[in-house]
Design a protein around this motif. Structure first.
Motif, PDB file in Angstrom:
ATOM      1  N   ARG A 274       0.858  -1.188   0.000  1.00 49.71           N
ATOM      2  CA  ARG A 274       0.000   0.000   0.000  1.00 49.71           C
ATOM      3  C   ARG A 274       0.891   1.234   0.000  1.00 49.71           C
ATOM      4  NH1 ARG A 274      -5.213  -0.568   1.002  1.00 49.71           N
ATOM      5  NH2 ARG A 274      -5.422   1.396   2.128  1.00 49.71           N
ATOM      6  N   PRO A 275       1.482   1.547  -1.143  1.00 48.07           N
ATOM      7  CA  PRO A 275       2.461   2.633  -1.187  1.00 48.07           C
ATOM      8  C   PRO A 275       1.824   3.996  -0.947  1.00 48.07           C
ATOM      9  CG  PRO A 275       1.907   1.924  -3.406  1.00 48.07           C
ATOM     10  CD  PRO A 275       1.263   0.946  -2.470  1.00 48.07           C
ATOM     11  N   ARG A 276       2.608   4.884  -0.379  1.00 50.63           N
ATOM     12  CA  ARG A 276       2.182   6.262  -0.160  1.00 50.63           C
ATOM     13  C   ARG A 276       3.292   7.182  -0.651  1.00 50.63           C
ATOM     14  NH1 ARG A 276       1.944   7.697   4.917  1.00 50.63           N
ATOM     15  NH2 ARG A 276       0.217   9.148   4.822  1.00 50.63           N
ATOM     16  N   THR A 277       2.887   8.244  -1.310  1.00 51.21           N
ATOM     17  CA  THR A 277       3.838   9.197  -1.879  1.00 51.21           C
ATOM     18  C   THR A 277       3.441  10.608  -1.491  1.00 51.21           C
ATOM     19  OG1 THR A 277       4.375   7.781  -3.779  1.00 51.21           O
ATOM     20  CG2 THR A 277       4.757  10.144  -4.044  1.00 51.21           C
ATOM     21  N   ALA A 278       4.437  11.385  -1.095  1.00 55.51           N
ATOM     22  CA  ALA A 278       4.204  12.802  -0.809  1.00 55.51           C
ATOM     23  C   ALA A 278       4.475  13.619  -2.067  1.00 55.51           C
ATOM     24  CB  ALA A 278       5.109  13.285   0.322  1.00 55.51           C
ATOM     25  N   VAL A 279       3.507  14.438  -2.443  1.00 59.07           N
ATOM     26  CA  VAL A 279       3.702  15.415  -3.510  1.00 59.07           C
ATOM     27  C   VAL A 279       4.127  16.718  -2.839  1.00 59.07           C
ATOM     28  CG1 VAL A 279       2.617  16.738  -5.353  1.00 59.07           C
ATOM     29  CG2 VAL A 279       1.968  14.353  -4.980  1.00 59.07           C
TER      30      VAL A 279
END
Length: 335
Positions: A274-279
Motif C-alpha cells: 500500500r504505497p504512499r507518496t508525498a507530492v
C-alpha cells in the motif's frame, strides 16, 4: 507618470475570452498517446537522482524551532537547524531506545530526545549517523543512499529558478496512495489540463511533444483562468530532470522565468503493498512588472492563497495518480 504610460510596449496581463462550453473544446485523447507518455516516463526514470529526496520546505525548518520529521522510503528522517541556522539531518529514531526524534526538542542547537534526554549535535553518536542534507533556499533535500540505491552525488539537481530575492515562493504538500511514477506520469500528461481542471486552465494546446532523448520537452500553450472570462495566456515547458521531479518553466507571457516544481517523495518502502507518496510542489513566481515588488512584500499573505490553489489542483491530480496505481497494481494498466 504611471507604470502603464512610462513603459514602452506595456500590455495588460489579462485577456478577455469568449465563453465556451467545456464539451466544445477539442478532444485531446488522440494526441495524449499512452506510448508517448510512457516513453517520457521511462526516460525520466532512467536519469540519476544521486539518491536525493525532497523532504519539505526550507521555511518549515527554522533556527530555534522544533525538529521536522518525514518518513522517506520507509526510513524515518529528522531535520533541524542549529542556532546559527545550519541544517542537520539524520535517522529519526533515537539510538538509545528508539524514541521518535521528530517529537523531541531543539535546545541550544542540539536535538534532545524527549524520552531520556540524549542530545545529538548532528555528528555521529552511538550508531546514529547523520545524513547529507541540502537547503536550496526553497526546499530541503536529504540524501538516503540505501533508499535511492544509485551512485550518490554531492548535491541534488535543483532546477533553474528566478534570481533569489526576485520571486515569491510557496510550497504545498499532499499525500496519495500511489508511487512516485504515478505522480510523474500525471505531470507528463499536460493534455488533461483543460479537461480535468477547467476551473484553472483553458485553451490548452501541446505545441510540441517530446521527440526523444535529445528533445525531451513538452511545449504547452495554455491560459490560466482568473475569472470566467479573464485569463492569463502563457507558453510553458515541462521537463523531467530526474525520476521523481517534473518542472514547468514559463518561457513566454506573464510571469516568464517562473517555475512550478513537482517532487514525488516515496514515504513507504519499495515492497510495500500500500504505497504512499508525498507530492511536494514548489511554486516560484516572478514578474518583470514594477508592481510585482508589492507582491514580494505581501508574500506571507500570498503564500496561503498559492497553497490553496495548488490544493484544489492536487485534489484532482492525486485522484488521477491513485487510480493509475490501482489499475497498475491489479494488472489492468501497463506500468
Amino acid at each position: 507618470m504611471s507604470d502603464r504610460t512610462d513603459r514602452a510596449g506595456w500590455t495588460p496581463p489579462l485577456r478577455r475570452r469568449r465563453r465556451s462550453r467545456w464539451a466544445a473544446q477539442t478532444p485531446t485523447w488522440r494526441e495524449a498517446r499512452p506510448a508517448l507518455i510512457a516513453d517520457a516516463l521511462k526516460r525520466a526514470s532512467a536519469r540519476p537522482s544521486g539518491n536525493w529526496f525532497v523532504v519539505g520546505a526550507s521555511r518549515d525548518v527554522r533556527a530555534g524551532g522544533p525538529p521536522y520529521g518525514r518518513t522517506v522510503g520507509g526510513v524515518e528522517v529528522v531535520v533541524w537547524r542549529s542556532d546559527a541556522g545550519e541544517l542537520r539531518a539524520g535517522p529519526g529514531t533515537c539510538p538509545h531506545l528508539g524514541a521518535p526524534l521528530r517529537d523531541s526538542r531543539v535546545v541550544c542547537g542540539e536535538l534532545v530526545c524527549h524520552w531520556h534526554g540524549l542530545a545529538l549535535d548532528g555528528r555521529p553518536f552511538a550508531g546514529w549517523d547523520p545524513y547529507p542534507v541540502h537547503d536550496d533556499g526553497v526546499l530541503v533535500w536529504v540524501r538516503l543512499d540505501p533508499v535511492g540505491g544509485e551512485e550518490p552525488s554531492e548535491r541534488p539537481f535543483v532546477p533553474v529558478r528566478p534570481v533569489a530575492g526576485s520571486a515569491v515562493d510557496a510550497v504545498f504538500t499532499a499525500v496519495g496512495r500511489c508511487e512516485p511514477q504515478d505522480v510523474v506520469a500525471n505531470r507528463l500528461d499536460p493534455w488533461h489540463g483543460s479537461w480535468f481542471h477547467p476551473y484553472s486552465f483553458v485553451d490548452l494546446t501541446v505545441a510540441r511533444p517530446p521527440r526523444g532523448e535529445e528533445d525531451d520537452v513538452f511545449v504547452v500553450d495554455v491560459s490560466f483562468r482568473v475569472t470566467d472570462r479573464l485569463v492569463v495566456p502563457v507558453r510553458a515547458e515541462f521537463t523531467a530532470p530526474e525520476p521523481r521531479t517534473v518542472v514547468m518553466h514559463i518561457t513566454e507571457g506573464e510571469g516568464a522565468t517562473s517555475v512550478v516544481e513537482t517532487h514525488a517523495t516515496p514515504l513507504t518502502g519499495e515492497a510495500d503493498e500500500r504505497p504512499r507518496t508525498a507530492v511536494i510542489e514548489a511554486v516560484v513566481a516572478a514578474s518583470d512588472r514594477r508592481g510585482f515588488a508589492l507582491a514580494r512584500a505581501a508574500a506571507p499573505a500570498l503564500r496561503p492563497l498559492m497553497r490553496r490553489t495548488a490544493a484544489r489542483l492536487w485534489r484532482d491530480d492525486l485522484a488521477y495518480a491513485e487510480r493509475r496505481w490501482r489499475l497498475r497494481s491489479t494488472g489492468r494498466f501497463p506500468g
